[in-house]
Write a protein that holds these residues in place. Sequence first.
Motif, PDB file in Angstrom:
ATOM      1  N   VAL A 136       5.710   9.461  11.698  1.00 24.11           N
ATOM      2  CA  VAL A 136       7.023   9.152  11.133  1.00 24.11           C
ATOM      3  C   VAL A 136       7.166   9.791   9.750  1.00 24.11           C
ATOM      4  O   VAL A 136       8.193  10.381   9.415  1.00 24.11           O
ATOM      5  CB  VAL A 136       7.254   7.635  11.059  1.00 24.11           C
ATOM      6  CG1 VAL A 136       8.616   7.312  10.455  1.00 24.11           C
ATOM      7  CG2 VAL A 136       7.154   7.013  12.454  1.00 24.11           C
ATOM      8  N   ALA A 137       6.112   9.701   8.940  1.00 24.46           N
ATOM      9  CA  ALA A 137       6.157  10.290   7.599  1.00 24.46           C
ATOM     10  C   ALA A 137       6.267  11.812   7.661  1.00 24.46           C
ATOM     11  O   ALA A 137       7.012  12.425   6.887  1.00 24.46           O
ATOM     12  CB  ALA A 137       4.920   9.885   6.803  1.00 24.46           C
ATOM     13  N   LEU A 138       5.538  12.435   8.579  1.00 24.26           N
ATOM     14  CA  LEU A 138       5.566  13.889   8.690  1.00 24.26           C
ATOM     15  C   LEU A 138       6.896  14.392   9.243  1.00 24.26           C
ATOM     16  O   LEU A 138       7.333  15.494   8.916  1.00 24.26           O
ATOM     17  CB  LEU A 138       4.430  14.367   9.583  1.00 24.26           C
ATOM     18  CG  LEU A 138       3.012  14.258   9.007  1.00 24.26           C
ATOM     19  CD1 LEU A 138       1.981  14.556  10.087  1.00 24.26           C
ATOM     20  CD2 LEU A 138       2.830  15.194   7.835  1.00 24.26           C
ATOM     21  N   GLY A 139       7.559  13.570  10.064  1.00 24.79           N
ATOM     22  CA  GLY A 139       8.758  14.041  10.732  1.00 24.79           C
ATOM     23  C   GLY A 139      10.071  13.559  10.164  1.00 24.79           C
ATOM     24  O   GLY A 139      11.107  14.200  10.378  1.00 24.79           O
ATOM     25  N   SER A 140      10.065  12.462   9.428  1.00 22.57           N
ATOM     26  CA  SER A 140      11.333  11.847   9.037  1.00 22.57           C
ATOM     27  C   SER A 140      11.928  12.409   7.755  1.00 22.57           C
ATOM     28  O   SER A 140      13.127  12.280   7.514  1.00 22.57           O
ATOM     29  CB  SER A 140      11.161  10.331   8.876  1.00 22.57           C
ATOM     30  OG  SER A 140      10.359  10.039   7.739  1.00 22.57           O
ATOM     31  N   GLY A 141      11.096  12.995   6.886  1.00 22.30           N
ATOM     32  CA  GLY A 141      11.601  13.492   5.611  1.00 22.30           C
ATOM     33  C   GLY A 141      11.756  12.421   4.556  1.00 22.30           C
ATOM     34  O   GLY A 141      12.340  12.674   3.500  1.00 22.30           O
ATOM     35  N   GLY A 142      11.246  11.231   4.821  1.00 25.45           N
ATOM     36  CA  GLY A 142      11.364  10.135   3.864  1.00 25.45           C
ATOM     37  C   GLY A 142      10.093   9.321   3.781  1.00 25.45           C
ATOM     38  O   GLY A 142       9.143   9.531   4.540  1.00 25.45           O
ATOM     39  N   PRO A 143      10.051   8.352   2.858  1.00 25.93           N
ATOM     40  CA  PRO A 143       8.841   7.546   2.676  1.00 25.93           C
ATOM     41  C   PRO A 143       8.663   6.512   3.777  1.00 25.93           C
ATOM     42  O   PRO A 143       9.639   6.012   4.357  1.00 25.93           O
ATOM     43  CB  PRO A 143       9.086   6.871   1.320  1.00 25.93           C
ATOM     44  CG  PRO A 143      10.580   6.767   1.220  1.00 25.93           C
ATOM     45  CD  PRO A 143      11.117   7.990   1.905  1.00 25.93           C
ATOM     46  N   VAL A 144       7.410   6.210   4.043  1.00 26.60           N
ATOM     47  CA  VAL A 144       7.040   5.175   5.014  1.00 26.60           C
ATOM     48  C   VAL A 144       6.121   4.186   4.313  1.00 26.60           C
ATOM     49  O   VAL A 144       5.112   4.579   3.723  1.00 26.60           O
ATOM     50  CB  VAL A 144       6.333   5.775   6.248  1.00 26.60           C
ATOM     51  CG1 VAL A 144       5.891   4.677   7.204  1.00 26.60           C
ATOM     52  CG2 VAL A 144       7.252   6.769   6.965  1.00 26.60           C
ATOM     53  N   LEU A 145       6.486   2.923   4.368  1.00 26.28           N
ATOM     54  CA  LEU A 145       5.653   1.862   3.816  1.00 26.28           C
ATOM     55  C   LEU A 145       4.816   1.300   4.954  1.00 26.28           C
ATOM     56  O   LEU A 145       5.347   0.691   5.885  1.00 26.28           O
ATOM     57  CB  LEU A 145       6.518   0.770   3.187  1.00 26.28           C
ATOM     58  CG  LEU A 145       5.786  -0.427   2.587  1.00 26.28           C
ATOM     59  CD1 LEU A 145       4.855  -0.012   1.456  1.00 26.28           C
ATOM     60  CD2 LEU A 145       6.785  -1.472   2.093  1.00 26.28           C
ATOM     61  N   VAL A 146       3.512   1.543   4.895  1.00 26.57           N
ATOM     62  CA  VAL A 146       2.601   1.114   5.957  1.00 26.57           C
ATOM     63  C   VAL A 146       2.040  -0.251   5.588  1.00 26.57           C
ATOM     64  O   VAL A 146       1.371  -0.399   4.560  1.00 26.57           O
ATOM     65  CB  VAL A 146       1.462   2.135   6.145  1.00 26.57           C
ATOM     66  CG1 VAL A 146       0.567   1.721   7.304  1.00 26.57           C
ATOM     67  CG2 VAL A 146       2.023   3.534   6.371  1.00 26.57           C
ATOM     68  N   ILE A 147       2.313  -1.242   6.430  1.00 25.69           N
ATOM     69  CA  ILE A 147       1.830  -2.600   6.205  1.00 25.69           C
ATOM     70  C   ILE A 147       0.667  -2.863   7.149  1.00 25.69           C
ATOM     71  O   ILE A 147       0.826  -2.770   8.368  1.00 25.69           O
ATOM     72  CB  ILE A 147       2.943  -3.641   6.442  1.00 25.69           C
ATOM     73  CG1 ILE A 147       4.162  -3.345   5.569  1.00 25.69           C
ATOM     74  CG2 ILE A 147       2.427  -5.052   6.196  1.00 25.69           C
ATOM     75  CD1 ILE A 147       3.934  -3.490   4.090  1.00 25.69           C
ATOM     76  N   PRO A 148      -0.520  -3.175   6.630  1.00 27.10           N
ATOM     77  CA  PRO A 148      -1.640  -3.479   7.518  1.00 27.10           C
ATOM     78  C   PRO A 148      -1.392  -4.761   8.296  1.00 27.10           C
ATOM     79  O   PRO A 148      -0.483  -5.535   7.978  1.00 27.10           O
ATOM     80  CB  PRO A 148      -2.828  -3.624   6.562  1.00 27.10           C
ATOM     81  CG  PRO A 148      -2.228  -3.890   5.228  1.00 27.10           C
ATOM     82  CD  PRO A 148      -0.878  -3.260   5.207  1.00 27.10           C
TER      83      PRO A 148
END
Length: 277
Positions: A136-148
Motif C-alpha cells: 500500500v505504501a509503495l503503490g498509494s503515494g501516501g503515508p501508511v500508519l502500520v498498527i501492530p
Amino acid sequence: MTYQDILVHVDEHPSSKPRAAAAAALAARLNARLTGVFLKSEFLRDAMVAESLAYMPPDALQALIEEEAAARLQASEAARGIFEAEARRAGANSDWLVVDGRDQELISCARRFDLTVFPPIAKVSLSLNDISAAAVALGSGGPVLVIPESGAPPALAERVVVAWKGSRESARALRDAWPLLSQAKEVHVLIVSPRGEGGPDGLLQRHLENHGLKANLIVDRSHDASAGQILRDHVAALKADLVVMGVYGRPRLQELVLGGVSHDLLSDPPCALLISH
C-alpha cells in the motif's frame, strides 16, 4: 499539512479492534473524517481455480454461491460493527466502504485519502489473498500508519523516532509525518552510520526547528548489529510509540521486494510505524 481523511482497514476478526480504536482516536484528535474499509473476496474468481467446481450440478453450484455470499455479508457486517463501535467510542465522524480485495482496488482507494491505517498484512475475508502495508505504501503515494496486532496507545505519537538516512524516502516520510510530529512530546532523529557518514546535520536540525520541533539527533555508529536491530534497540530505550521511516523497495510482478530495514521492521513491528515511499 494535516490529515483530513483517514482510511482504516477492518475485518471481522477481533484483532481488528485495536487498529480501529487507534484510528478512531487519531481521527477524533485531529478532527478528521474516518472511513472503515472491508476487503471482500469474489467467490467465483477465487474459487474457480478449483477445477472440481466446473463439474458441479448447476443447482449445487448456485447453492454454494449463495452460501458464500451470505458468509461474506456476515463477515462485512461483523467488521462494520467493530468499526462503528470504536468510532462512536472515540467520537469520530465516520463512513464505511466495502471494496474488492485485490491489491490494486485497495491501493486505488487509498490514493483518495490522506492517511491509511493498516496491519502489517491484511487478509482478505474468505479468500487466500492478502495485502501488505508495504504494498500500500509503495503503490498509494501516501503515508501508511502500520498498527501492530497489540494495538497502539490512545495518545499515539507522544515519543517518536524518525529513522533518517538523507534519502528521498526518508524526506518523504518526514514530510508525511508532520501532523503527528507537531503534536509529539519527544522527537528523536536516529541516523545509523557505522562508517561515520551522516553526522549531526545542521540543515536538518534547522528544518525541524522551523517546524517548531526541538528534536534530539542521535548518530549511532555501532558495527556489531544490523540497522534494523539498532533501530529496535533505540525504540526500546526511548520507549517510543511511533517510528517514522521511508520504505525502500518495489513491487515486482506479484512479489514484493523490500530493503533490509523495511522488511525487518514490517515483519515484526516494535511499535506503530508511519511508513512512506
